[in-house]
Design an enzyme around this catalytic site. Sequence first.
Site, PDB file in Angstrom:
ATOM      1  N   GLY A 175       2.649   2.100  10.950  1.00 37.05           N
ATOM      2  CA  GLY A 175       3.465   3.257  10.616  1.00 37.05           C
ATOM      3  C   GLY A 175       4.150   3.695  11.958  1.00 37.05           C
ATOM      4  O   GLY A 175       4.813   4.827  12.205  1.00 37.05           O
ATOM      5  N   ASN A 214       0.891  -1.195  -0.091  1.00 37.37           N
ATOM      6  CA  ASN A 214       0.027  -0.062   0.186  1.00 37.37           C
ATOM      7  C   ASN A 214       0.861   1.306   0.071  1.00 37.37           C
ATOM      8  O   ASN A 214       1.586   1.582   1.064  1.00 37.37           O
ATOM      9  CB  ASN A 214      -0.984  -0.016   1.530  1.00 37.37           C
ATOM     10  CG  ASN A 214      -1.590   1.164   1.471  1.00 37.37           C
ATOM     11  OD1 ASN A 214      -1.893   2.163   0.526  1.00 37.37           O
ATOM     12  ND2 ASN A 214      -2.048   1.310   2.839  1.00 37.37           N
ATOM     13  N   GLU A 235      -5.246  -5.410  10.804  1.00 34.54           N
ATOM     14  CA  GLU A 235      -4.106  -4.281  11.066  1.00 34.54           C
ATOM     15  C   GLU A 235      -4.353  -3.617  12.166  1.00 34.54           C
ATOM     16  O   GLU A 235      -5.156  -2.799  12.163  1.00 34.54           O
ATOM     17  CB  GLU A 235      -4.237  -3.435   9.762  1.00 34.54           C
ATOM     18  CG  GLU A 235      -3.839  -3.999   8.362  1.00 34.54           C
ATOM     19  CD  GLU A 235      -3.304  -2.857   7.441  1.00 34.54           C
ATOM     20  OE1 GLU A 235      -2.370  -3.013   6.849  1.00 34.54           O
ATOM     21  OE2 GLU A 235      -4.252  -1.753   7.129  1.00 34.54           O
ATOM     22  N   HIS A 238      -9.262   0.396   5.127  1.00 30.58           N
ATOM     23  CA  HIS A 238      -7.928   1.158   6.050  1.00 30.58           C
ATOM     24  C   HIS A 238      -8.214   2.039   7.170  1.00 30.58           C
ATOM     25  O   HIS A 238      -9.006   2.755   7.098  1.00 30.58           O
ATOM     26  CB  HIS A 238      -7.123   1.635   4.925  1.00 30.58           C
ATOM     27  CG  HIS A 238      -5.766   1.742   5.728  1.00 30.58           C
ATOM     28  ND1 HIS A 238      -5.150   2.576   6.364  1.00 30.58           N
ATOM     29  CD2 HIS A 238      -4.608   0.769   5.249  1.00 30.58           C
ATOM     30  CE1 HIS A 238      -4.022   2.293   6.812  1.00 30.58           C
ATOM     31  NE2 HIS A 238      -3.671   1.372   6.162  1.00 30.58           N
ATOM     32  N   GLU A 292      -6.634   4.256   8.394  1.00 32.99           N
ATOM     33  CA  GLU A 292      -6.646   5.828   7.947  1.00 32.99           C
ATOM     34  C   GLU A 292      -7.708   6.512   7.159  1.00 32.99           C
ATOM     35  O   GLU A 292      -8.267   7.451   7.607  1.00 32.99           O
ATOM     36  CB  GLU A 292      -5.379   5.919   6.890  1.00 32.99           C
ATOM     37  CG  GLU A 292      -4.111   5.772   7.759  1.00 32.99           C
ATOM     38  CD  GLU A 292      -2.828   5.309   7.090  1.00 32.99           C
ATOM     39  OE1 GLU A 292      -2.770   5.568   5.642  1.00 32.99           O
ATOM     40  OE2 GLU A 292      -1.827   4.954   7.532  1.00 32.99           O
ATOM     41  N   LYS A 320       0.247   4.194  -0.309  1.00 29.58           N
ATOM     42  CA  LYS A 320      -0.564   5.531   0.258  1.00 29.58           C
ATOM     43  C   LYS A 320      -0.317   6.783  -0.574  1.00 29.58           C
ATOM     44  O   LYS A 320       0.065   6.481  -1.605  1.00 29.58           O
ATOM     45  CB  LYS A 320       0.101   5.702   1.722  1.00 29.58           C
ATOM     46  CG  LYS A 320      -0.131   4.396   2.530  1.00 29.58           C
ATOM     47  CD  LYS A 320       0.094   4.640   3.963  1.00 29.58           C
ATOM     48  CE  LYS A 320       0.018   3.225   4.697  1.00 29.58           C
ATOM     49  NZ  LYS A 320       0.255   3.540   6.231  1.00 29.58           N
ATOM     50  N   SER A 336       3.742  -2.496  10.372  1.00 31.87           N
ATOM     51  CA  SER A 336       5.286  -2.299  10.495  1.00 31.87           C
ATOM     52  C   SER A 336       5.821  -3.658   9.944  1.00 31.87           C
ATOM     53  O   SER A 336       6.794  -3.957  10.768  1.00 31.87           O
ATOM     54  CB  SER A 336       5.667  -1.699  11.972  1.00 31.87           C
ATOM     55  OG  SER A 336       5.122  -0.583  12.027  1.00 31.87           O
TER      56      SER A 336
HETATM   57  C1  PEP Z   1      -0.904   0.055   6.093  1.00 28.43           C
HETATM   58  O1  PEP Z   1      -0.848   1.229   6.342  1.00 28.43           O
HETATM   59  O2  PEP Z   1      -1.503  -0.920   5.812  1.00 28.43           O
HETATM   60  C2  PEP Z   1       0.561  -0.584   6.926  1.00 28.43           C
HETATM   61  C3  PEP Z   1       0.633  -1.831   7.108  1.00 28.43           C
HETATM   62  O3  PEP Z   1       1.543   0.239   7.168  1.00 28.43           O
HETATM   63  P1  PEP Z   1       3.123   0.018   7.806  1.00 28.43           P
HETATM   64  O4  PEP Z   1       3.580  -1.253   7.192  1.00 28.43           O
HETATM   65  O5  PEP Z   1       3.786   1.386   7.395  1.00 28.43           O
HETATM   66  O6  PEP Z   1       2.771   0.048   9.129  1.00 28.43           O
END
Ligand code: PEP
Length: 254
Positions: free
Chosen positions: A176, A9, A170, A98, A100, A11, A216
């Site tokens: 992040g 992703n 997630e 997601h 976000e 973003k 992460s």
């Molecule tokens: C995500 O935004 O789906 C995600 C897993 O981000 P990150 O790997 O940066 O934590």
Amino acid sequence: MRKQIVAGNWKMHTCLQEGTALATSINKMVKKEVNNKDTGVIIAPPHTHLSVVSQLIDTDRICLAAQNCASEAKGAYTGEVSAKMLSSFGVKAVILGHSERRAYYGETNETLMKKVNLVIENEMKPIFCCGEKLDQREAGNYFEVVKEQIENVVFNLSKEDFEKIVIAYEPVWAIGTGKTASSDQAQEIHAYIRKLISQKFGNEVAENTTILYGGSCKPSNAEELFSKKDVDGGLIGGASLKAEDFIGIIKAFK
Ligand code: PEP
């Protein structure tokens, strides 16, 4: 047997030139270094890059995804991009729900239900995200949170349509932040999600559903996370922006 998948992703990162360079590198490296052709590789660049990136990748090896779509099919919705438009660029999957988007754009279960249906109607695969916030994890409510998110959206699908989706667990506190769920924490909730699916649609559907971990994930922890029985791969944010890291994660499957 369910499919193992690593999805990137991107973003709101990369301008078009950077995005095409990244897609080109990933494409080259997947062909050269990823021997297991059964591993599903997905990239989700920004909407603005999709049409160009679709021409750059070997679609037998890499599936093109979008990060979002409109909740309406068409009409006077300035600035929105419909599921049908995405599908016309060669997009095969759409990330929905997601955290976000839930947090910053107020996406509700109702909106997400509409989006999931539109994605399926347009013959693409929803990658449906769920996961708890830090306070919910600390209060021990994470099972209920995830159950609510899943039950009120994707459990409204028919069994036939549910079989088209991928779930991404997630934990919001791991996205992040550099803080990863331990592989045992991931396994615990992935097994729980699979149990919920089994109760709703039967064991065969549950066993065939891909459940990704996101938060992460990086080359150094992917192998440990993916070694768990119910972790079928990852949804990757930050580490999907460097071709070497993304490929390193894909190669973590044993
Ligand atoms: C995500 O935004 O789906 C995600 C897993 O981000 P990150 O790997 O940066 O934590």
